[in-house]
Design an enzyme around this catalytic site. Sequence first.
Site, PDB file in Angstrom:
ATOM      1  N   ASP A  17      12.277  -3.263 -27.307  1.00  0.00           N
ATOM      2  CA  ASP A  17      10.972  -3.555 -26.194  1.00  0.00           C
ATOM      3  C   ASP A  17      10.413  -4.821 -26.473  1.00  0.00           C
ATOM      4  OD1 ASP A  17       9.833  -3.231 -23.818  1.00  0.00           O
ATOM      5  OD2 ASP A  17       8.367  -1.838 -24.578  1.00  0.00           O
ATOM      6  N   ASN A  65      15.494   1.138 -15.286  1.00  0.00           N
ATOM      7  CA  ASN A  65      15.475  -0.296 -15.332  1.00  0.00           C
ATOM      8  C   ASN A  65      15.952  -0.878 -13.947  1.00  0.00           C
ATOM      9  OD1 ASN A  65      15.679  -0.705 -18.936  1.00  0.00           O
ATOM     10  ND2 ASN A  65      13.915  -0.886 -17.653  1.00  0.00           N
TER      11      ASN A  65
END
Length: 243
Positions: A17, A65
């Site tokens: 991330d 996502n």
Amino acid sequence: MNLDLSKIPSHVAVIMDGNGRWAKAQGKNRLFGHKTGVKAVQKIVQESARLGIKNLTLYAFSTENWKRPEQEVTILMTLLVSSLKKELKQMTENNILFNTIGDLSKLPGPVQKELKYTIEQTQNNSGMKLTLALNYGGKEELTQAFKEIAHKVKNNIISPENVDETIINKHLYTRNLPDVDLLIRTSGEERISNFLLWKIAYAELYFTEILWPEFNESHLHLAIHNYQKRERRFGKTSEQLNA
Ligand code: IPE
Ligand code: IPE
Ligand code: MG
């Protein structure tokens, strides 16, 4: 950093991330962050294989996502195909077995094709198993498993009394992977974001402020070193473990 090579975690999972924030800090767009993130993946894959980690599972694209801007999703898919093409040689040289988890049927055709090809080309390798989580969600994984089990119960293939952890495990995308020993998340966020819910039941969690594009070999060593200092009790007492 002195790592104890007899205590290398057998399954390391990573929530990669911070690509977007890293790019922003450089005054660049998110695409640049993702591209640099791919380079970090290459480094970490190589170093993990070298350290003797048997299973490395990377969160590349979650079921959530898809909510990102369409252009970013397209970029991520394109990057995936180009990096698979580029990395096949490295994977072969390093004896890496490539695999995926998640519902691939929702991915664009060319991505599915490249994934299938890479899996086929590496399936006889006997080194580290590299698993890419793509269109993966922990809840989706459990849902499809329960659905399949429900069908089998209905058709008298499984009796309800026999549904146990082993049977549930057999219906997961992660069925051929051991439980996660060490879960690493970069970028300072301290959450699971729907990753590997079943297999992280007893994982050691490690959070670092480092943004993914900057995560390198020495950061990986640091995470493993931290892991090696922990006492994994699995419900027992410390005294029992040391007896
Ligand atoms: C991780 O970086 C990559 C993916 C989720 C595909 P992000 O893109 O989430 O970066 P941030 O969190 O916005 O910084
Ligand atoms: C988790 O990162 C998914 C991947 C790394 C592929 P996100 O950036 O999507 O997670 P949230 O939205 O911050 O929880
Ligand atoms: Mg993020």
